[in-house]
Design a protein around this motif. Structure first.
Motif, mmCIF file in Angstrom:
data_model
loop_
_atom_site.group_PDB
_atom_site.id
_atom_site.type_symbol
_atom_site.label_atom_id
_atom_site.label_comp_id
_atom_site.label_asym_id
_atom_site.label_seq_id
_atom_site.Cartn_x
_atom_site.Cartn_y
_atom_site.Cartn_z
ATOM 1 N N THR A 38 0.849 -1.195 0.000
ATOM 2 C CA THR A 38 0.000 0.000 0.000
ATOM 3 C C THR A 38 0.883 1.243 0.000
ATOM 4 O O THR A 38 2.050 1.184 0.386
ATOM 5 N N GLU A 39 0.304 2.380 -0.403
ATOM 6 C CA GLU A 39 1.061 3.649 -0.393
ATOM 7 C C GLU A 39 1.593 3.925 1.015
ATOM 8 O O GLU A 39 2.760 4.285 1.198
ATOM 9 N N ALA A 40 0.712 3.685 2.010
ATOM 10 C CA ALA A 40 1.095 3.969 3.413
ATOM 11 C C ALA A 40 2.308 3.123 3.803
ATOM 12 O O ALA A 40 3.293 3.621 4.342
ATOM 13 N N ASN A 41 2.255 1.836 3.465
ATOM 14 C CA ASN A 41 3.378 0.969 3.838
ATOM 15 C C ASN A 41 4.627 1.284 3.030
ATOM 16 O O ASN A 41 5.756 1.137 3.520
ATOM 17 N N TYR A 42 4.436 1.742 1.803
ATOM 18 C CA TYR A 42 5.598 2.124 0.985
ATOM 19 C C TYR A 42 6.332 3.289 1.659
ATOM 20 O O TYR A 42 7.560 3.285 1.770
ATOM 21 N N PHE A 43 5.569 4.257 2.169
ATOM 22 C CA PHE A 43 6.206 5.408 2.853
ATOM 23 C C PHE A 43 6.916 4.949 4.129
ATOM 24 O O PHE A 43 8.021 5.372 4.424
ATOM 25 N N TYR A 63 11.759 0.513 -7.618
ATOM 26 C CA TYR A 63 10.979 0.623 -8.852
ATOM 27 C C TYR A 63 9.525 0.389 -8.451
ATOM 28 O O TYR A 63 9.227 -0.640 -7.839
ATOM 29 N N THR A 64 8.654 1.325 -8.759
ATOM 30 C CA THR A 64 7.240 1.161 -8.386
ATOM 31 C C THR A 64 6.383 1.121 -9.653
ATOM 32 O O THR A 64 6.690 1.791 -10.646
ATOM 33 N N PHE A 65 5.296 0.350 -9.577
ATOM 34 C CA PHE A 65 4.406 0.171 -10.729
ATOM 35 C C PHE A 65 2.967 0.257 -10.264
ATOM 36 O O PHE A 65 2.583 -0.442 -9.322
ATOM 37 N N ARG A 66 2.187 1.080 -10.942
ATOM 38 C CA ARG A 66 0.770 1.135 -10.571
ATOM 39 C C ARG A 66 0.058 -0.114 -11.056
ATOM 40 O O ARG A 66 -0.976 -0.499 -10.556
#
Lengths: 87, 87
Positions: A38-43, A63-66
């Motif tokens: 999740t975005e939150a966990n990525y941060f 490297y991030t991918f939507r």
């Protein structure tokens, strides 16, 4: 989103990054993790990594991918435990 | 297409993979290459890697993307020579 994390750090910090990586992603290979996050966990992941690394000696690439729709993975050599992977 | 190549091999074979990687892609970090590549060159790259690695000891992972539109890269720590990178 899907993330691939690759890192190159001093020996002691490599061990710490391994521990952090395992909290959020799946181990693929030495210094390589991947997985849905999740975005939150990525941060949170980036914040923890930032705290651990040495800014001028270590390098961590995300490297991030939507979407993984356009993504494929191929492995040559030692097979990785499929249960371990997402893609 | 865009490719990320990550590898984990014995020391001597690591040096050979570095040489092969440089022929087709851009160095990002120890054991990590990335770059745009044609299908034909991608097959050549894999064939050369296959010839060099030890099937049960080494591991080479290729992530391929038909489009980088959904892809982003973030680097923490040591910055990589931007001239060196595609994304």
């Amino acid at each position: 989103m899907f993330v691939i994390m690759v890192y190159d750090a001093g020996e002691r910090r490599n061990a710490k990054l391994l521990k952090i990586g395992r909290k959020y992603l799946h181990w693929v290979q030495n210094s390589v993790f991947e997985g849905e996050i999740t975005e939150a966990n990525y941060f949170k992941l980036k914040a923890e990594v930032k705290q651990r690394i040495h800014d001028t000696e270590d390098s961590v690439v995300f490297y991030t991918f939507r979407s993984t729709r356009y993504t494929n993975r191929e492995i040559l050599g030692k097979k990785i435990d499929p249960g371990n992977l997402i893609l």
